[in-house]
Enzyme design. Structure first.
Site, PDB file in Angstrom:
ATOM      1  N   CYS A 188      31.328 -36.699 -59.952  1.00 37.27           N
ATOM      2  CA  CYS A 188      30.238 -37.687 -59.889  1.00 37.27           C
ATOM      3  C   CYS A 188      29.980 -38.135 -58.453  1.00 37.27           C
ATOM      4  CB  CYS A 188      30.551 -38.864 -60.804  1.00 37.27           C
ATOM      5  SG  CYS A 188      32.215 -39.538 -60.604  1.00 37.27           S
TER       6      CYS A 188
HETATM    7  N1  LIG Z   1      33.271 -40.423 -66.586  1.00 38.65           N
HETATM    8  C1  LIG Z   1      32.568 -39.866 -65.597  1.00 38.65           C
HETATM    9  O1  LIG Z   1      31.711 -40.505 -64.966  1.00 38.65           O
HETATM   10  C2  LIG Z   1      32.816 -38.424 -65.235  1.00 38.65           C
HETATM   11  C3  LIG Z   1      31.938 -37.822 -64.325  1.00 38.65           C
HETATM   12  C4  LIG Z   1      32.128 -36.475 -63.957  1.00 38.65           C
HETATM   13  C5  LIG Z   1      33.199 -35.776 -64.493  1.00 38.65           C
HETATM   14  N2  LIG Z   1      34.061 -36.389 -65.352  1.00 38.65           N
HETATM   15  C6  LIG Z   1      35.164 -35.575 -65.886  1.00 38.65           C
HETATM   16  O2  LIG Z   1      34.795 -35.179 -67.214  1.00 38.65           O
HETATM   17  C7  LIG Z   1      35.959 -35.121 -68.063  1.00 38.65           C
HETATM   18  C8  LIG Z   1      35.740 -36.081 -69.232  1.00 38.65           C
HETATM   19  O3  LIG Z   1      35.548 -37.397 -68.711  1.00 38.65           O
HETATM   20  P1  LIG Z   1      35.271 -38.654 -69.657  1.00 38.65           P
HETATM   21  O4  LIG Z   1      34.954 -39.770 -68.750  1.00 38.65           O
HETATM   22  O5  LIG Z   1      34.328 -38.272 -70.735  1.00 38.65           O
HETATM   23  O6  LIG Z   1      36.748 -38.857 -70.281  1.00 38.65           O
HETATM   24  P2  LIG Z   1      37.187 -39.752 -71.540  1.00 38.65           P
HETATM   25  O7  LIG Z   1      36.149 -40.792 -71.781  1.00 38.65           O
HETATM   26  O8  LIG Z   1      38.579 -40.176 -71.258  1.00 38.65           O
HETATM   27  O9  LIG Z   1      37.183 -38.693 -72.749  1.00 38.65           O
HETATM   28  C9  LIG Z   1      38.092 -37.637 -72.860  1.00 38.65           C
HETATM   29  C10 LIG Z   1      37.847 -36.844 -74.138  1.00 38.65           C
HETATM   30  O10 LIG Z   1      38.785 -35.761 -74.172  1.00 38.65           O
HETATM   31  C11 LIG Z   1      39.608 -35.887 -75.343  1.00 38.65           C
HETATM   32  N3  LIG Z   1      40.973 -35.554 -74.916  1.00 38.65           N
HETATM   33  C12 LIG Z   1      41.710 -36.198 -73.959  1.00 38.65           C
HETATM   34  N4  LIG Z   1      42.885 -35.563 -73.783  1.00 38.65           N
HETATM   35  C13 LIG Z   1      42.889 -34.515 -74.647  1.00 38.65           C
HETATM   36  C14 LIG Z   1      43.831 -33.487 -74.943  1.00 38.65           C
HETATM   37  N5  LIG Z   1      45.011 -33.417 -74.294  1.00 38.65           N
HETATM   38  N6  LIG Z   1      43.509 -32.565 -75.892  1.00 38.65           N
HETATM   39  C15 LIG Z   1      42.330 -32.639 -76.547  1.00 38.65           C
HETATM   40  N7  LIG Z   1      41.400 -33.595 -76.315  1.00 38.65           N
HETATM   41  C16 LIG Z   1      41.689 -34.513 -75.376  1.00 38.65           C
HETATM   42  C17 LIG Z   1      39.460 -37.308 -75.830  1.00 38.65           C
HETATM   43  O11 LIG Z   1      39.614 -37.262 -77.247  1.00 38.65           O
HETATM   44  P3  LIG Z   1      40.183 -38.459 -78.172  1.00 38.65           P
HETATM   45  O12 LIG Z   1      39.030 -38.848 -79.080  1.00 38.65           O
HETATM   46  O13 LIG Z   1      41.288 -37.856 -78.931  1.00 38.65           O
HETATM   47  O14 LIG Z   1      40.593 -39.565 -77.240  1.00 38.65           O
HETATM   48  C18 LIG Z   1      38.022 -37.625 -75.426  1.00 38.65           C
HETATM   49  O15 LIG Z   1      37.122 -37.120 -76.389  1.00 38.65           O
HETATM   50  C19 LIG Z   1      37.149 -35.500 -67.174  1.00 38.65           C
HETATM   51  O16 LIG Z   1      37.757 -34.338 -66.683  1.00 38.65           O
HETATM   52  C20 LIG Z   1      36.494 -36.292 -66.029  1.00 38.65           C
HETATM   53  O17 LIG Z   1      37.237 -36.235 -64.831  1.00 38.65           O
HETATM   54  C21 LIG Z   1      33.871 -37.686 -65.748  1.00 38.65           C
END
Ligand SMILES: NC(=O)c1ccc[n+]([C@@H]2O[C@H](COP(=O)([O-])OP(=O)(O)OC[C@H]3O[C@@H](n4cnc5c(N)ncnc54)[C@H](OP(=O)(O)O)[C@@H]3O)[C@@H](O)[C@H]2O)c1
Length: 347
Positions: A149
């Site tokens: 981001c």
């Molecule tokens: N947030 C941002 O602004 C942003 C921007 C760019 C990139 N990213 C990247 O995009 C990715 C997702 O970010 P997010 O903000 O959406 O994260 P998040 O809100 O923490 O969501 C993570 C998701 O992955 C699942 N999960 C977590 N650990 C897992 C595992 N070991 N096995 C299977 N499922 C698992 C969770 O499922 P449950 O329902 O089981 O919890 C949830 O659905 C990350 O790598 C992050 O660095 C994020």
């Protein structure tokens, strides 16, 4: 019509992918995963999707993904992503990974800033998914490392100025402010309302993991090694990133604001999602909230001979999920803007 899986559909980026792809005319979502909520209907745990889908969340199972999907978005944390993505890639799926696992060509750089990479052989297969810079490579890629981001706004702003030799590469300072959703949806003390509300602080000064991602793209643009000072901040908003960048103008570089803006405008005049603000107008996060846009403004300060560039994106959209859909559109030969034309939600 392609069959798409959203892996990690209950996180902030997964939720945005659900919202965008449920209305995408060329996509059928065939699978969405969650470990905590497997077996539950999406609209039971996310009522904003009531009436929009009957999908039931499934546990992550690589064989189910490869049998039900042609295309997968991985919204998993880094390190988890690489293991699963490698499996889907081997079975021929097209994949956009939103984590950092496929953003670097160098396993050494990844290991230095993250952890050792367990699938380094895949790094050379992945394309960095910033369409404005790598559109042609993305069109023929099977695997995309979707940008971080913070890097998205910073790279889009600085690359044209480095390519035009307008700024001194050694002088770049990047100061970013992000909304709290940038940290994801899992609970932590740092993202509690009482910690974040009515407060504003810097974190990971000089050591944030997005530093090498920005540096590698600026280095390519400058044709010389670029080392930056990067300071991220957390601000009490749900979403949005405002990045302010400072760089010295080259001796023969621009000496007024109009000349800086012309370089940026020439670079992006045909881009549907990067908008250069007219002189006197500076970007605001609210003006890109909910959209796939990056707004960039600039000012030349004659007193210091510095160029100040300001970029605004929605971290969950151009900084993550809508950029991922833009990449999917390119990879699948769809119109690049398909499903992404929403304007900002204002106020
Ligand atoms: N947030 C941002 O602004 C942003 C921007 C760019 C990139 N990213 C990247 O995009 C990715 C997702 O970010 P997010 O903000 O959406 O994260 P998040 O809100 O923490 O969501 C993570 C998701 O992955 C699942 N999960 C977590 N650990 C897992 C595992 N070991 N096995 C299977 N499922 C698992 C969770 O499922 P449950 O329902 O089981 O919890 C949830 O659905 C990350 O790598 C992050 O660095 C994020």
């Amino acid at each position: 019509m392609i069959k798409v899986g959203i892996i990690g559909a209950t996180g902030y980026t997964g939720i945005e992918l659900l919202r965008l792809l449920l209305r995408h005319p060329q996509v059928q979502i065939t699978l969405a995963t969650s470990e905590k909520h497997a077996g539950k209907r999406i609209d039971n745990i996310l009522p904003s999707f009531s009436g929009a889908t009957d999908l039931v969340l499934e546990e992550l199972n690589d064989d189910a993904i490869t049998s039900k999907c042609d295309f997968a978005f991985s919204c998993l944390p880094h390190q988890s992503a690489m293991k699963h993505v490698a499996h889907w890639y081997a079975k021929g799926l097209k994949v956009v990974d939103l984590s950092a696992d496929f953003r670097f060509a160098s396993a050494e750089t990844y290991a230095q800033w993250y952890e050792p990479h367990s699938k380094p052989e895949l790094l050379s297969k992945a394309v960095y998914g910033l369409p404005e810079l790598y559109r042609d490579q993305i069109k023929s890629a099977q695997l995309i490392g979707n940008p971080g981001c913070y890097p998205t706004g910073a790279i889009l702003s600085l690359v044209p100025l480095l390519k035009a030799e307008a700024i001194i590469a050694e002088s770049i300072i990047i100061d970013s402010k992000s909304g709290v959703s940038g940290a994801g949806r899992s609970a932590s003390v740092d993202s509690l309302f009482s910690e974040v509300n009515d407060s504003f602080h810097a974190y990971k000064v000089g050591k944030h993991r997005h530093t090498p991602e920005i540096e590698k793209e600026l280095t390519k643009a400058a044709g010389q090694s670029v080392v930056i000072s990067f300071t991220p901040h957390l601000v009490p908003m749900d979403r949005g990133i405002l990045t302010t960048m400072y760089a010295q103008s080259q001796p023969n570089g621009p000496k007024d604001t109009a000349s800086v803006l012309k370089i940026l405008h020439d670079a992006y005049k045909n881009e549907p999602f990067v908008k250069i603000m007219p002189e006197g107008i500076l970007p605001k996060t609210k003006e890109v909230r909910g959209s796939n846009r990056c707004h960039i403004g600039a000012v030349y300060d004659p007193r210091t001979n510095r160029i100040v560039i300001i970029a605004a994106i929605d971290n969950l959209l151009k900084g993550a999920s809508s950029q991922a859909v833009q990449n999917m559109n390119l990879m699948c030969g769809f119109e690049e803007t398909m499903g992404l034309q929403a304007l900002a939600l204002l106020p």
